[in-house]
Design an enzyme around this catalytic site. Sequence first.
Site, PDB file in Angstrom:
ATOM      1  N   SER A 130       0.838  -1.207  -0.083  1.00  0.00           N
ATOM      2  CA  SER A 130      -0.021   0.049  -0.152  1.00  0.00           C
ATOM      3  C   SER A 130       0.661   1.270  -0.128  1.00  0.00           C
ATOM      4  CB  SER A 130      -0.888  -0.122   1.242  1.00  0.00           C
ATOM      5  OG  SER A 130      -1.466   1.424   1.527  1.00  0.00           O
ATOM      6  N   TYR A 155      -2.152   0.100  10.101  1.00  0.00           N
ATOM      7  CA  TYR A 155      -2.360  -0.738   8.503  1.00  0.00           C
ATOM      8  C   TYR A 155      -1.129  -0.558   7.802  1.00  0.00           C
ATOM      9  CZ  TYR A 155      -3.818  -1.022   3.730  1.00  0.00           C
ATOM     10  OH  TYR A 155      -3.934  -1.362   2.571  1.00  0.00           O
TER      11      TYR A 155
END
Length: 333
Positions: A130, A155
């Site tokens: 990501s 995350y």
Amino acid sequence: MTTTLVTGVAGFIGAALAKALLARGERVVGIDNLNNYYDVALKRDRLTDICQGAGNRFRFIELDFADMAKLRSALEGETIDRIAHLGAQAGVRYSIDNPHAYAQSNLVGHVNMLEFARERSVAHMVYASSSSVYGGNEKVPFDVDDRVDHPVSLYAATKKADELMSETYAHLYKLPMTGLRFFTVYGPWGRPDMMMWIFTDRILSGQPIPVFNNGEMYRDFTYIDDIIAGVVASLDCPPADDGSKKPGGSTTAHTIYNIGNNQPEQLMRVIGLLEDACGRKAELDMKPMQPGDVPRTYADITAISRDLGYAPTTSVDAGVPAFVDWFRKYRGI
């Protein structure tokens, strides 16, 4: 016939990838635990869409890949040539309140997929990282060789950990691995927890939209078709363990690419495009920056363009109306 195992196959990117691979005449085995992070009905609708015309070339297994015993059992006897590991617990803000969901799916689950790939000696495993790994990086555009050891959300930390674990497996077991740092993906069949869906839904229903950092946000919005072109190109080109330096710094059979649009757009401009496509003005609810968020994302895609010929073609001017059009049809508006 090439068989690709796609994790998170009922998700936004996973479903689109499965359809693209099936359209090439390949076979897909898809797994997904169909959790309730967002509406399960949307996930089931994506699966129905995948099945259209797939015949017996698509097999779906409802499974949590964080359970290694069930993963092995469900795939026993199944020939797997390569893996697209796209399943994960997504969302930056959700990780603030639900850290254990990320540890289970993104850490334990990722190790399980690495072990499965090693046990089956797959030709290549592509996995989802990501752009969140760049944290509050002020140097733009974000380059795969930038330091990414200051994550601003759990995350992001789990995705960086996935990259490190993948590097280890590539080194120890000569397992070809490619990590893809996705930048703000949007388009038809998108996720209800993402900005494009939330804003469209609220504008059409006359509700205010939350605009963080008073609108001073920039995102490298990347249309789903462009993302899938990059994922497929990556699957087709496993990195070699030849000692050369790969994007991301590895000298093993592991490489990391940014996969974005290379064109950050100001949030307020995108809101304007949504207003035009929806045919009505948005009511803005201006808010401060949220914990874990970053003000800007901007992908340097030099490496993936050079190595794989990746060249995104869809601007937000075309992509935003296309999403709104799909949303209206899906919702019957």
